[in-house]
Design a protein around this motif. Sequence first.
Motif, PDB file in Angstrom:
ATOM      1  N   ILE A   1      16.502   6.210 -10.083  1.00 47.36           N
ATOM      2  CA  ILE A   1      15.084   6.607  -9.554  1.00 47.36           C
ATOM      3  C   ILE A   1      15.141   6.393  -8.043  1.00 47.36           C
ATOM      4  O   ILE A   1      15.417   5.395  -7.501  1.00 47.36           O
ATOM      5  N   ILE A   2      14.941   7.508  -7.515  1.00 51.31           N
ATOM      6  CA  ILE A   2      15.220   7.662  -5.923  1.00 51.31           C
ATOM      7  C   ILE A   2      13.700   7.572  -5.521  1.00 51.31           C
ATOM      8  O   ILE A   2      12.790   8.304  -5.733  1.00 51.31           O
ATOM      9  N   ALA A   3      13.414   6.869  -4.518  1.00 53.11           N
ATOM     10  CA  ALA A   3      12.039   6.606  -4.043  1.00 53.11           C
ATOM     11  C   ALA A   3      12.198   7.006  -2.595  1.00 53.11           C
ATOM     12  O   ALA A   3      12.705   6.729  -1.710  1.00 53.11           O
ATOM     13  N   VAL A   4      10.974   8.088  -2.420  1.00 54.16           N
ATOM     14  CA  VAL A   4      10.782   8.535  -1.148  1.00 54.16           C
ATOM     15  C   VAL A   4       9.509   7.911  -0.575  1.00 54.16           C
ATOM     16  O   VAL A   4       8.427   7.989  -1.002  1.00 54.16           O
ATOM     17  N   ILE A   5       9.766   6.830   0.370  1.00 55.41           N
ATOM     18  CA  ILE A   5       8.641   5.682   0.879  1.00 55.41           C
ATOM     19  C   ILE A   5       8.084   6.175   2.376  1.00 55.41           C
ATOM     20  O   ILE A   5       8.954   5.879   3.384  1.00 55.41           O
ATOM     21  N   PRO A   6       6.997   6.886   2.361  1.00 56.31           N
ATOM     22  CA  PRO A   6       6.469   7.204   3.934  1.00 56.31           C
ATOM     23  C   PRO A   6       6.299   5.647   4.451  1.00 56.31           C
ATOM     24  O   PRO A   6       5.905   4.797   4.015  1.00 56.31           O
ATOM     25  N   GLU A   7       6.356   6.030   5.750  1.00 54.85           N
ATOM     26  CA  GLU A   7       5.995   4.799   6.756  1.00 54.85           C
ATOM     27  C   GLU A   7       4.518   4.531   6.613  1.00 54.85           C
ATOM     28  O   GLU A   7       3.929   3.404   6.748  1.00 54.85           O
ATOM     29  N   THR A   8       3.788   5.502   6.349  1.00 59.95           N
ATOM     30  CA  THR A   8       2.256   5.245   6.570  1.00 59.95           C
ATOM     31  C   THR A   8       1.825   4.854   5.356  1.00 59.95           C
ATOM     32  O   THR A   8       2.141   5.068   4.141  1.00 59.95           O
TER      33      THR A   8
ATOM     34  N   ALA B   1       0.745  -1.246   0.005  1.00 57.14           N
ATOM     35  CA  ALA B   1       0.070   0.027  -0.002  1.00 57.14           C
ATOM     36  C   ALA B   1       0.934   1.224  -0.087  1.00 57.14           C
ATOM     37  O   ALA B   1       0.454   2.446   0.610  1.00 57.14           O
ATOM     38  N   ARG B   2       2.069   1.083  -0.859  1.00 58.94           N
ATOM     39  CA  ARG B   2       2.657   2.422  -1.059  1.00 58.94           C
ATOM     40  C   ARG B   2       2.930   3.029  -2.438  1.00 58.94           C
ATOM     41  O   ARG B   2       3.661   3.889  -2.573  1.00 58.94           O
ATOM     42  N   GLY B   3       2.072   2.412  -3.212  1.00 54.03           N
ATOM     43  CA  GLY B   3       2.085   2.701  -4.549  1.00 54.03           C
ATOM     44  C   GLY B   3       3.165   2.256  -5.417  1.00 54.03           C
ATOM     45  O   GLY B   3       3.485   2.714  -6.569  1.00 54.03           O
ATOM     46  N   LEU B   4       3.790   1.233  -5.163  1.00 53.06           N
ATOM     47  CA  LEU B   4       4.630   0.228  -5.887  1.00 53.06           C
ATOM     48  C   LEU B   4       4.340  -1.077  -6.405  1.00 53.06           C
ATOM     49  O   LEU B   4       5.067  -1.932  -6.720  1.00 53.06           O
TER      50      LEU B   4
ATOM     51  N   LYS C   1      -2.030  15.515  -4.100  1.00 53.50           N
ATOM     52  CA  LYS C   1      -0.915  15.813  -3.328  1.00 53.50           C
ATOM     53  C   LYS C   1      -0.930  16.150  -1.990  1.00 53.50           C
ATOM     54  O   LYS C   1      -0.001  15.998  -0.957  1.00 53.50           O
ATOM     55  N   ASN C   2      -2.154  16.707  -1.238  1.00 53.77           N
ATOM     56  CA  ASN C   2      -2.344  17.069  -0.167  1.00 53.77           C
ATOM     57  C   ASN C   2      -2.341  15.662   0.873  1.00 53.77           C
ATOM     58  O   ASN C   2      -2.156  15.804   1.921  1.00 53.77           O
ATOM     59  N   LEU C   3      -2.550  14.529   0.134  1.00 59.26           N
ATOM     60  CA  LEU C   3      -2.483  13.329   0.903  1.00 59.26           C
ATOM     61  C   LEU C   3      -1.271  12.915   1.531  1.00 59.26           C
ATOM     62  O   LEU C   3      -1.039  11.829   2.240  1.00 59.26           O
ATOM     63  N   ILE C   4      -0.088  13.523   0.724  1.00 54.82           N
ATOM     64  CA  ILE C   4       1.127  12.827   0.750  1.00 54.82           C
ATOM     65  C   ILE C   4       1.952  13.509   1.621  1.00 54.82           C
ATOM     66  O   ILE C   4       2.307  14.758   1.423  1.00 54.82           O
ATOM     67  N   PRO C   5       2.574  12.814   2.675  1.00 54.37           N
ATOM     68  CA  PRO C   5       3.530  13.524   3.644  1.00 54.37           C
ATOM     69  C   PRO C   5       4.558  14.250   2.940  1.00 54.37           C
ATOM     70  O   PRO C   5       5.360  13.668   1.783  1.00 54.37           O
ATOM     71  N   ASN C   6       4.919  15.665   2.957  1.00 56.21           N
ATOM     72  CA  ASN C   6       6.240  16.304   2.531  1.00 56.21           C
ATOM     73  C   ASN C   6       6.248  16.114   0.883  1.00 56.21           C
ATOM     74  O   ASN C   6       7.469  16.458   0.436  1.00 56.21           O
ATOM     75  N   PHE C   7       5.273  16.255   0.248  1.00 53.61           N
ATOM     76  CA  PHE C   7       5.262  16.210  -1.145  1.00 53.61           C
ATOM     77  C   PHE C   7       5.778  17.313  -1.812  1.00 53.61           C
ATOM     78  O   PHE C   7       6.804  17.325  -2.754  1.00 53.61           O
TER      79      PHE C   7
ATOM     80  N   THR D   1       9.791  10.692   8.556  1.00 57.99           N
ATOM     81  CA  THR D   1       9.931   9.194   8.882  1.00 57.99           C
ATOM     82  C   THR D   1      10.061   8.466   7.501  1.00 57.99           C
ATOM     83  O   THR D   1      10.238   7.327   7.698  1.00 57.99           O
ATOM     84  N   SER D   2      10.136   8.908   6.421  1.00 58.68           N
ATOM     85  CA  SER D   2      10.174   8.255   5.119  1.00 58.68           C
ATOM     86  C   SER D   2      11.474   7.423   5.021  1.00 58.68           C
ATOM     87  O   SER D   2      12.487   8.009   5.410  1.00 58.68           O
ATOM     88  N   LYS D   3      11.412   6.250   4.177  1.00 56.66           N
ATOM     89  CA  LYS D   3      12.537   5.827   3.657  1.00 56.66           C
ATOM     90  C   LYS D   3      12.854   6.136   2.574  1.00 56.66           C
ATOM     91  O   LYS D   3      12.055   6.379   1.467  1.00 56.66           O
ATOM     92  N   ILE D   4      14.183   6.195   2.379  1.00 54.65           N
ATOM     93  CA  ILE D   4      14.779   6.641   0.791  1.00 54.65           C
ATOM     94  C   ILE D   4      15.433   5.562   0.230  1.00 54.65           C
ATOM     95  O   ILE D   4      16.492   4.943   0.916  1.00 54.65           O
ATOM     96  N   GLU D   5      15.213   5.121  -1.043  1.00 52.61           N
ATOM     97  CA  GLU D   5      15.885   4.103  -1.543  1.00 52.61           C
ATOM     98  C   GLU D   5      16.164   4.485  -2.910  1.00 52.61           C
ATOM     99  O   GLU D   5      15.377   5.097  -3.659  1.00 52.61           O
ATOM    100  N   VAL D   6      17.367   3.997  -3.466  1.00 54.42           N
ATOM    101  CA  VAL D   6      17.710   4.363  -4.992  1.00 54.42           C
ATOM    102  C   VAL D   6      17.666   3.156  -5.687  1.00 54.42           C
ATOM    103  O   VAL D   6      18.222   2.132  -5.272  1.00 54.42           O
ATOM    104  N   LEU D   7      16.540   3.022  -6.742  1.00 54.46           N
ATOM    105  CA  LEU D   7      16.273   1.985  -7.402  1.00 54.46           C
ATOM    106  C   LEU D   7      16.828   2.384  -8.862  1.00 54.46           C
ATOM    107  O   LEU D   7      17.226   3.137  -9.229  1.00 54.46           O
ATOM    108  N   ALA D   8      16.616   1.028  -9.537  1.00 55.59           N
ATOM    109  CA  ALA D   8      17.102   0.969 -11.098  1.00 55.59           C
ATOM    110  C   ALA D   8      15.945   0.889 -11.705  1.00 55.59           C
ATOM    111  O   ALA D   8      14.868   0.055 -11.343  1.00 55.59           O
TER     112      ALA D   8
END
Length: 287
Positions: A155-162, A81-84, A219-225, A271-278
Amino acid sequence: MRIRVPATSANLGPGFDSCGLAVSLYLEIEVGAESLDWEIEHNLTAEIPTNKKNLLIQTALRLAPNLTPHKIKMISNIPVARGLGSSSSVIVAGIELANRLGNLGLTQERKIEIATKIEGHPDNVAPAICGGFVVASYIDEKVSYVKHHFPDCDIIAVIPETQLLTSSSRGVLPEEMLYGEAVKASAISNVMIAAILNGNLSLAGKMMEKDLFHEIHRKNLIPNFAEVRKTAKINDGYGSFLSGAGPTVLILSPYDKTKQIVKQLMKIKSTSKIEVLAIEQEGVQVF
């Protein structure tokens, strides 16, 4: 037998319910010995069934009801449930499981048709099956799709905890759109796709950020968008967009700018997780 399915990001901004991209997070299932009943060992939350009620088995049995039960190990690093495309990856894996155990001989086109019918849209399932960048439509129960190379980038992914359920995110979308706005939104999408095909990520990124179909409402639903987008922009990212229905935000980054962008993103109080993807050029694979 092992089946591996990549995560996917749908929409890419203005390519709403149509464009998708496979990325380097994966669901993997290992098919073990035959069993009296379906048994699934997984690393997911306790709410995910470990028997034939699991979406994986439900999908497989929909195609081949008489499959012999097996013991299955399921491992996924695709956040739920993170849009991935976490649910899409399971659906695609279930189709491939039925295809292999039931000797169905499904073509890629047929797999996409089945997956789209189950999921409702082709934007996640098509790249999960094909890999790479896919543009697809689902009209009158007919799927049309085109796969194309996506220009090289990080591709830098900013993945919220929620979590953010798709149903909740769709609830903020309008039921209708003015004709003039629809024409404008379609033009933005067309230019975005053409820029990708032409290898022009700078232009594609600009168009992604001009989306009028869904980001403007979500966009207003997304933390720190707004802060994430601003950080990407001032540090020379190509562009950013909401991944699927959110809440993950993806940034397309030139290789030489990625470390700088990640460093600045880490300064955002979050509290978002940041991952670098390909970009994952292969879709579902069987080993």
